[in-house]
Design a protein around this motif. Sequence first.
Motif, PDB file in Angstrom:
ATOM      1  N   ALA A 196      -0.178  -5.888   2.216  1.00 29.58           N
ATOM      2  CA  ALA A 196      -1.034  -5.876   1.118  1.00 29.58           C
ATOM      3  C   ALA A 196      -0.580  -6.070  -0.243  1.00 29.58           C
ATOM      4  CB  ALA A 196      -2.303  -4.877   1.208  1.00 29.58           C
ATOM      5  N   LEU A 197       0.369  -6.914  -0.273  1.00 22.86           N
ATOM      6  CA  LEU A 197       1.133  -6.990  -1.500  1.00 22.86           C
ATOM      7  C   LEU A 197       0.247  -8.026  -2.400  1.00 22.86           C
ATOM      8  CD1 LEU A 197       4.698  -7.775  -0.283  1.00 22.86           C
ATOM      9  CD2 LEU A 197       3.797  -5.572  -1.161  1.00 22.86           C
ATOM     10  N   PHE A 198       0.294  -7.871  -3.653  1.00 19.73           N
ATOM     11  CA  PHE A 198      -0.214  -8.651  -4.587  1.00 19.73           C
ATOM     12  C   PHE A 198       0.422  -9.941  -4.658  1.00 19.73           C
ATOM     13  CE2 PHE A 198      -0.649  -4.404  -6.416  1.00 19.73           C
ATOM     14  CZ  PHE A 198      -2.035  -4.125  -5.973  1.00 19.73           C
ATOM     15  N   ASP A 199      -0.170 -11.178  -4.204  1.00 19.70           N
ATOM     16  CA  ASP A 199       0.449 -12.330  -4.549  1.00 19.70           C
ATOM     17  C   ASP A 199       0.740 -13.119  -5.474  1.00 19.70           C
ATOM     18  OD1 ASP A 199      -2.068 -13.443  -2.063  1.00 19.70           O
ATOM     19  OD2 ASP A 199      -2.310 -13.076  -4.314  1.00 19.70           O
ATOM     20  N   PHE A 220       1.960 -11.362  -7.857  1.00 15.97           N
ATOM     21  CA  PHE A 220       3.069 -10.891  -8.894  1.00 15.97           C
ATOM     22  C   PHE A 220       4.125 -10.981  -7.700  1.00 15.97           C
ATOM     23  CE2 PHE A 220      -0.544  -8.470 -10.461  1.00 15.97           C
ATOM     24  CZ  PHE A 220      -0.092  -8.092 -11.764  1.00 15.97           C
ATOM     25  N   PHE A 266       4.107  -1.749  -9.850  1.00 16.15           N
ATOM     26  CA  PHE A 266       2.502  -1.845 -10.187  1.00 16.15           C
ATOM     27  C   PHE A 266       1.888  -0.637 -10.686  1.00 16.15           C
ATOM     28  CE2 PHE A 266      -1.970  -2.507  -9.775  1.00 16.15           C
ATOM     29  CZ  PHE A 266      -2.311  -3.625 -10.218  1.00 16.15           C
TER      30      PHE A 266
END
Lengths: 262, 253
Positions: B91-94, B96, B104
């Motif tokens: 669930a990485l922020f894509d 960023f 984060f």
Amino acid sequence: MIFNSINIFAIIGRIFINFLRTVGNVSIFAVNSVLSIFSPPFYGRAILSSLYQIGFTSLPVIGLTAIFTGAALALNIYDGSIRFNAEAFLPQILGVSITRELGPVMAALMLAGRSASAMAAEIGTMRVTEQIDAMSTLKVKPFNYLIAPRIIAGVIAMPLLVLIADIIGIYGGWLVAVYGLDFSGTIFIRNLSDFLVMRDITSGLIKAGVFGFIISLMGCYYGFHSGGGARGVGDATRTAVVAAAVLILASNYLMTSLLVKV
Amino acid sequence: MENSKISIRDVSKSFGTKKVLQKLSLEVPEGKSFVILGPSGVGKSILLKTMLGIVTPEQGVIEIDGVNILSSRKTRIDKTNQIGMLFQGAALFDSFKVWENIAFRLIQGEGQSRKQARIRADECLAQVGLTPDVANAYPSEISGGMQKRVGLARAIAAKPKILFFDEPTTGLDPIMADIINTLIKEQVSALGATAISITHDMASAKKIGDRLAMLHQGQIIWQGSADEIDHSGNGIVDQFINGRAEGPLVLTS
Ligand SMILES: Nc1ncnc2c1ncn2[C@@H]1O[C@H](COP(=O)(O)OP(=O)(O)OP(=O)(O)O)[C@@H](O)[C@H]1O
Ligand SMILES: [Mg+2]
């Protein structure tokens, strides 16, 4: 026979209840969004990047839409008004139509297709890949970080875009009038500016602010509640655009009837 | 008797007619590493999400530090803020970069300067065995195993008091899996953190777990230490740890 009619009532009832439920959910979501705008923390960077996405990158689309609409409108007004020798009023009619109605509505519909869909897809993807859940475990409220900036950007960017659409739209009409219909360019402008009042423009800009809110709200709402997988995100995107467009047109009528005070 | 950091009583959660958690109770002792085992689809991830306050159960009590997180929004946020979570799919922020993902919480959640947070992010990156050149990549540019490690780095960046790991070693090669297991052990002892890990991998369960528990049909059906699990006397546990298709445990979904 009797069973069939009961079935129909059941189906209509279910559709109606689902509709009410959606209206209720959207209203709660809208209230929460507005509350999150006024409650800290505020994410300036996120607001700026939303403004850039919604406002700046929409300029070419809005400009093209406006210039062609203005040009076509000038031709239509000319062709219609010449039947009762009123073609000299072309600038005035063009100005009022664009500032009050076509500028805001056309720009909003274009932006619904462009931004509401992009927001729904982006937030929906974040939902199904658990990025929104992850965000809430990182001490950041998704409402403040994802929703509030987009609502703010929508409400600010839309009136600015409409102002630009008004100018470019009128310019499109002016081009047609001057180069196609033998109007004098300066007289066109003078007639227009003598005739237009502030209220023509501000009423369009007020509408624009509301449309901006609707676009961001629909994009965020359907994205935030997206179902699983690529299909869920696809559904969310489509529904967001349709819902935004319908609400824009319906609220446009409502606001127009309030603003013209008949 | 040790203190419970997390204490769950009679928690039930269903989706439609599907009952996932059924009056589940569980005590997680402070400063220990707890491992939850169970077949796929049994509700392990959902259990972690109820403790995170992301999924709200229909009934039951979830206490962190003796406070029920379900009692109010404020206590939920206060208490769950001390949890660092590695999600099953990372669930990485894509949008960023890798280092911004790790930082984060420090930047957006705690208002640290980017410069200061960057230092900690690089530190965490090294801890999970990634080279500094990964820091400026985007999540879509790195492999699944690397994403998992970045997710782990993000979970530990703010030095949380509680750590949740949802299948931390799945998708990693055996060597990297061992590095991650060691890291989890280290974090637990170094931070004095309480950890809950979900895993399918018996070797890593035994390595990282002070205490192991087995989830089945919405309840904890067995728990004990790593040594005890081999002779638990429980048919389901035996079948699970030995990976046999035949037995009392029937996988339906
Ligand atoms: N949002 C949801 N809506 C409906 N059902 C759900 C939802 N989330 C989870 N479930 C159901 O809950 C059950 C438990 O899911 P969960 O993700 O906790 O399984 P798990 O034990 O983590 O499995 P795995 O080891 O494969 O990750 C599954 O059967 C799943 O179908
Ligand atoms: Mg899972």
